[in-house]
Design a protein around this motif. Structure first.
Motif, PDB file in Angstrom:
ATOM      1  N   LEU A  88       0.794  -1.226   0.000  1.00 18.96           N
ATOM      2  CA  LEU A  88       0.000   0.000   0.000  1.00 18.96           C
ATOM      3  C   LEU A  88       0.833   1.286   0.000  1.00 18.96           C
ATOM      4  O   LEU A  88       0.254   2.371   0.033  1.00 18.96           O
ATOM      5  CB  LEU A  88      -0.945   0.001   1.205  1.00 18.96           C
ATOM      6  CG  LEU A  88      -1.934  -1.165   1.277  1.00 18.96           C
ATOM      7  CD1 LEU A  88      -2.715  -1.124   2.573  1.00 18.96           C
ATOM      8  CD2 LEU A  88      -2.858  -1.148   0.072  1.00 18.96           C
ATOM      9  N   SER A  89       2.122   1.165   0.006  1.00 11.32           N
ATOM     10  CA  SER A  89       3.041   2.304  -0.065  1.00 11.32           C
ATOM     11  C   SER A  89       2.803   3.287   1.088  1.00 11.32           C
ATOM     12  O   SER A  89       2.890   2.914   2.241  1.00 11.32           O
ATOM     13  CB  SER A  89       2.904   2.969  -1.432  1.00 11.32           C
ATOM     14  OG  SER A  89       3.884   3.936  -1.612  1.00 11.32           O
ATOM     15  N   TRP A  90       2.505   4.567   0.772  1.00  8.72           N
ATOM     16  CA  TRP A  90       2.352   5.599   1.801  1.00  8.72           C
ATOM     17  C   TRP A  90       1.210   5.274   2.749  1.00  8.72           C
ATOM     18  O   TRP A  90       1.334   5.464   3.964  1.00  8.72           O
ATOM     19  CB  TRP A  90       2.121   6.971   1.166  1.00  8.72           C
ATOM     20  CG  TRP A  90       3.311   7.473   0.419  1.00  8.72           C
ATOM     21  CD1 TRP A  90       3.494   7.462  -0.933  1.00  8.72           C
ATOM     22  CD2 TRP A  90       4.495   8.047   0.980  1.00  8.72           C
ATOM     23  NE1 TRP A  90       4.721   7.981  -1.245  1.00  8.72           N
ATOM     24  CE2 TRP A  90       5.354   8.362  -0.092  1.00  8.72           C
ATOM     25  CE3 TRP A  90       4.919   8.317   2.268  1.00  8.72           C
ATOM     26  CZ2 TRP A  90       6.598   8.929   0.089  1.00  8.72           C
ATOM     27  CZ3 TRP A  90       6.160   8.886   2.451  1.00  8.72           C
ATOM     28  CH2 TRP A  90       6.990   9.186   1.371  1.00  8.72           C
ATOM     29  N   ALA A  91       0.091   4.793   2.218  1.00  8.30           N
ATOM     30  CA  ALA A  91      -1.052   4.444   3.071  1.00  8.30           C
ATOM     31  C   ALA A  91      -0.700   3.273   3.989  1.00  8.30           C
ATOM     32  O   ALA A  91      -1.069   3.265   5.176  1.00  8.30           O
ATOM     33  CB  ALA A  91      -2.263   4.095   2.217  1.00  8.30           C
ATOM     34  N   LEU A 110       9.401  -0.277   7.847  1.00 15.87           N
ATOM     35  CA  LEU A 110       9.035   1.123   7.593  1.00 15.87           C
ATOM     36  C   LEU A 110      10.244   1.924   7.102  1.00 15.87           C
ATOM     37  O   LEU A 110      10.146   2.685   6.133  1.00 15.87           O
ATOM     38  CB  LEU A 110       8.478   1.768   8.865  1.00 15.87           C
ATOM     39  CG  LEU A 110       7.005   1.593   9.156  1.00 15.87           C
ATOM     40  CD1 LEU A 110       6.687   2.064  10.558  1.00 15.87           C
ATOM     41  CD2 LEU A 110       6.177   2.336   8.146  1.00 15.87           C
ATOM     42  N   ARG A 111      11.374   1.755   7.762  1.00 13.64           N
ATOM     43  CA  ARG A 111      12.585   2.472   7.339  1.00 13.64           C
ATOM     44  C   ARG A 111      13.033   2.049   5.943  1.00 13.64           C
ATOM     45  O   ARG A 111      13.432   2.885   5.132  1.00 13.64           O
ATOM     46  CB  ARG A 111      13.709   2.241   8.353  1.00 13.64           C
ATOM     47  CG  ARG A 111      13.535   3.012   9.639  1.00 13.64           C
ATOM     48  CD  ARG A 111      14.742   2.892  10.539  1.00 13.64           C
ATOM     49  NE  ARG A 111      15.013   1.526  10.951  1.00 13.64           N
ATOM     50  CZ  ARG A 111      14.420   0.898  11.953  1.00 13.64           C
ATOM     51  NH1 ARG A 111      13.503   1.538  12.661  1.00 13.64           N
ATOM     52  NH2 ARG A 111      14.733  -0.336  12.273  1.00 13.64           N
ATOM     53  N   GLU A 112      12.948   0.758   5.652  1.00 13.44           N
ATOM     54  CA  GLU A 112      13.366   0.281   4.336  1.00 13.44           C
ATOM     55  C   GLU A 112      12.466   0.844   3.232  1.00 13.44           C
ATOM     56  O   GLU A 112      12.944   1.299   2.197  1.00 13.44           O
ATOM     57  CB  GLU A 112      13.359  -1.253   4.294  1.00 13.44           C
ATOM     58  CG  GLU A 112      14.413  -1.899   5.156  1.00 13.44           C
ATOM     59  CD  GLU A 112      15.820  -1.556   4.728  1.00 13.44           C
ATOM     60  OE1 GLU A 112      16.156  -1.731   3.548  1.00 13.44           O
ATOM     61  OE2 GLU A 112      16.602  -1.097   5.583  1.00 13.44           O
ATOM     62  N   LEU A 116      13.209   3.515   0.168  1.00 14.41           N
ATOM     63  CA  LEU A 116      12.837   3.166  -1.201  1.00 14.41           C
ATOM     64  C   LEU A 116      11.959   4.242  -1.824  1.00 14.41           C
ATOM     65  O   LEU A 116      12.184   4.663  -2.972  1.00 14.41           O
ATOM     66  CB  LEU A 116      12.121   1.816  -1.192  1.00 14.41           C
ATOM     67  CG  LEU A 116      11.728   1.230  -2.530  1.00 14.41           C
ATOM     68  CD1 LEU A 116      12.966   0.846  -3.321  1.00 14.41           C
ATOM     69  CD2 LEU A 116      10.847   0.015  -2.326  1.00 14.41           C
ATOM     70  N   LEU A 117      10.987   4.732  -1.087  1.00 11.14           N
ATOM     71  CA  LEU A 117      10.086   5.757  -1.626  1.00 11.14           C
ATOM     72  C   LEU A 117      10.796   7.089  -1.827  1.00 11.14           C
ATOM     73  O   LEU A 117      10.488   7.818  -2.776  1.00 11.14           O
ATOM     74  CB  LEU A 117       8.870   5.920  -0.720  1.00 11.14           C
ATOM     75  CG  LEU A 117       7.902   4.728  -0.723  1.00 11.14           C
ATOM     76  CD1 LEU A 117       6.798   4.941   0.285  1.00 11.14           C
ATOM     77  CD2 LEU A 117       7.333   4.493  -2.097  1.00 11.14           C
ATOM     78  N   VAL A 118      11.747   7.430  -0.963  1.00 19.63           N
ATOM     79  CA  VAL A 118      12.514   8.655  -1.159  1.00 19.63           C
ATOM     80  C   VAL A 118      13.349   8.550  -2.433  1.00 19.63           C
ATOM     81  O   VAL A 118      13.419   9.502  -3.221  1.00 19.63           O
ATOM     82  CB  VAL A 118      13.390   8.955   0.078  1.00 19.63           C
ATOM     83  CG1 VAL A 118      14.415  10.024  -0.212  1.00 19.63           C
ATOM     84  CG2 VAL A 118      12.507   9.377   1.243  1.00 19.63           C
ATOM     85  N   GLU A 120      12.684   6.636  -5.052  1.00 14.58           N
ATOM     86  CA  GLU A 120      11.745   6.694  -6.175  1.00 14.58           C
ATOM     87  C   GLU A 120      11.312   8.128  -6.443  1.00 14.58           C
ATOM     88  O   GLU A 120      11.204   8.552  -7.599  1.00 14.58           O
ATOM     89  CB  GLU A 120      10.533   5.815  -5.906  1.00 14.58           C
ATOM     90  CG  GLU A 120      10.807   4.340  -5.990  1.00 14.58           C
ATOM     91  CD  GLU A 120       9.616   3.486  -5.601  1.00 14.58           C
ATOM     92  OE1 GLU A 120       8.608   4.029  -5.087  1.00 14.58           O
ATOM     93  OE2 GLU A 120       9.689   2.263  -5.798  1.00 14.58           O
ATOM     94  N   SER A 121      11.065   8.898  -5.393  1.00 11.36           N
ATOM     95  CA  SER A 121      10.662  10.294  -5.559  1.00 11.36           C
ATOM     96  C   SER A 121      11.786  11.129  -6.164  1.00 11.36           C
ATOM     97  O   SER A 121      11.543  11.971  -7.037  1.00 11.36           O
ATOM     98  CB  SER A 121      10.243  10.889  -4.217  1.00 11.36           C
ATOM     99  OG  SER A 121       9.159  10.180  -3.680  1.00 11.36           O
ATOM    100  N   LEU A 122      13.013  10.906  -5.716  1.00 15.45           N
ATOM    101  CA  LEU A 122      14.155  11.633  -6.290  1.00 15.45           C
ATOM    102  C   LEU A 122      14.335  11.314  -7.771  1.00 15.45           C
ATOM    103  O   LEU A 122      14.615  12.208  -8.581  1.00 15.45           O
ATOM    104  CB  LEU A 122      15.433  11.311  -5.523  1.00 15.45           C
ATOM    105  CG  LEU A 122      15.544  11.892  -4.120  1.00 15.45           C
ATOM    106  CD1 LEU A 122      16.799  11.374  -3.441  1.00 15.45           C
ATOM    107  CD2 LEU A 122      15.554  13.400  -4.173  1.00 15.45           C
ATOM    108  N   VAL A 123      14.173  10.058  -8.127  1.00  3.06           N
ATOM    109  CA  VAL A 123      14.292   9.669  -9.536  1.00  3.06           C
ATOM    110  C   VAL A 123      13.195  10.343 -10.362  1.00  3.06           C
ATOM    111  O   VAL A 123      13.445  10.852 -11.462  1.00  3.06           O
ATOM    112  CB  VAL A 123      14.246   8.135  -9.679  1.00  3.06           C
ATOM    113  CG1 VAL A 123      14.081   7.715 -11.125  1.00  3.06           C
ATOM    114  CG2 VAL A 123      15.503   7.519  -9.094  1.00  3.06           C
ATOM    115  N   ALA A 124      11.980  10.385  -9.823  1.00  4.88           N
ATOM    116  CA  ALA A 124      10.870  11.019 -10.546  1.00  4.88           C
ATOM    117  C   ALA A 124      11.105  12.524 -10.702  1.00  4.88           C
ATOM    118  O   ALA A 124      10.842  13.092 -11.775  1.00  4.88           O
ATOM    119  CB  ALA A 124       9.562  10.758  -9.819  1.00  4.88           C
ATOM    120  N   ILE A 125      11.616  13.179  -9.673  1.00  8.55           N
ATOM    121  CA  ILE A 125      11.876  14.625  -9.758  1.00  8.55           C
ATOM    122  C   ILE A 125      12.962  14.924 -10.786  1.00  8.55           C
ATOM    123  O   ILE A 125      12.820  15.844 -11.608  1.00  8.55           O
ATOM    124  CB  ILE A 125      12.250  15.175  -8.364  1.00  8.55           C
ATOM    125  CG1 ILE A 125      11.023  15.173  -7.455  1.00  8.55           C
ATOM    126  CG2 ILE A 125      12.834  16.578  -8.462  1.00  8.55           C
ATOM    127  CD1 ILE A 125      11.339  15.447  -5.998  1.00  8.55           C
TER     128      ILE A 125
END
Length: 175
Positions: A88-91, A110-112, A116-118, A120-125
Motif C-alpha cells: 500500500l506504499s504511503w497508506a 518502515l525504514r526500508e 525506497l520511496l525517497v 523513487e521520488s528523487l528519480v521522478a523529480i
C-alpha cells in the motif's frame, strides 16, 4: 625376496638402496619416518588460509539480515502489517505506524520502504526536471523498474518474516 625395513617396499636381491624411500638396504637401526601430525613440535595453524593472498572471509551469517535481532512473536504478530507497507506504499506506512508503533519488525520495514520511496521520488523529480533530454527519462525509467524489483524483494522478505536490508537501498543510510 627382501623388503625395505623403512617402508616395506619389495627389493631386488642386489639392491643397495630402497627405490621408494632411499633407505640403505641392511640398515639395522632404520626407523620409519614419523607422521607429520605425530611430531611433538608441530603446531596446527589456528586460522587456516589467513596469510594467503586474496583471502576473503566467509560470513556464516548474512550481515544485512537483522532477523535474529527481532522477537519471533513480534514477527509473527506483525507480519501482515509489514506486508501492507510494501503493497500500500504511503497508506500502508501510515496504517502500520498507527497499528504497530512499538514493533521492531514493522519499524525495520518502515525504514526500508521509506528509503525506497525517497529514492523513487528523487528519480521522478530528476526525470521531470530533465524531461527535455532523451537519455535522462530513459535512465530514470530503467532505475524505476529496478526499484520496483527491489520493492518486490522487500515484499517477499516481509512475507517470509525476514528483516533483511534491501539490495540497492541499504547503501543510502539517511534513515
Amino acid at each position: 625376496m627382501k623388503f625395505c625395513t623403512n617402508c616395506g617396499e619389495s627389493l631386488e636381491e642386489d639392491a643397495q638402496v630402497c627405490p621408494k624411500c632411499g633407505t640403505p638396504v641392511g640398515a639395522a637401526n632404520a626407523t620409519p619416518n614419523p607422521a607429520p601430525s605425530a611430531a611433538p613440535n608441530m603446531q596446527q595453524p589456528t586460522q587456516p588460509y589467513a596469510a594467503a593472498p586474496g583471502y576473503q572471509p566467509v560470513y556464516v551469517v548474512d550481515p544485512s539480515d537483522h532477523t535474529a535481532e527481532m522477537d519471533p512473536a513480534d514477527i509473527a504478530e506483525n507480519k501482515i502489517l509489514a506486508i501492507a507497507i510494501y503493497v500500500l506504499s504511503w497508506a500502508g506506512m501510515l496504517i502500520a505506524l498507527l497499528a504497530a508503533r512499538d514493533s521492531k519488525f514493522v519499524g525495520f520495514h518502515l525504514r526500508e520502504v521509506l528509503r525506497l520511496l525517497v529514492l523513487e521520488s528523487l528519480v521522478a523529480i530528476v526525470a521531470l526536471v530533465l524531461c527535455w533530454t532523451i537519455i535522462v527519462p530513459i535512465v530514470a525509467g530503467v532505475f524505476g523498474i529496478v526499484l520496483f524489483v527491489v520493492q518486490i524483494i522487500g515484499f517477499v522478505n516481509a512475507c517470509n518474516g525476514k528483516a533483511k536490508e534491501l539490495p540497492i537501498v541499504h547503501a543510502f543510510k539517511f534513515l
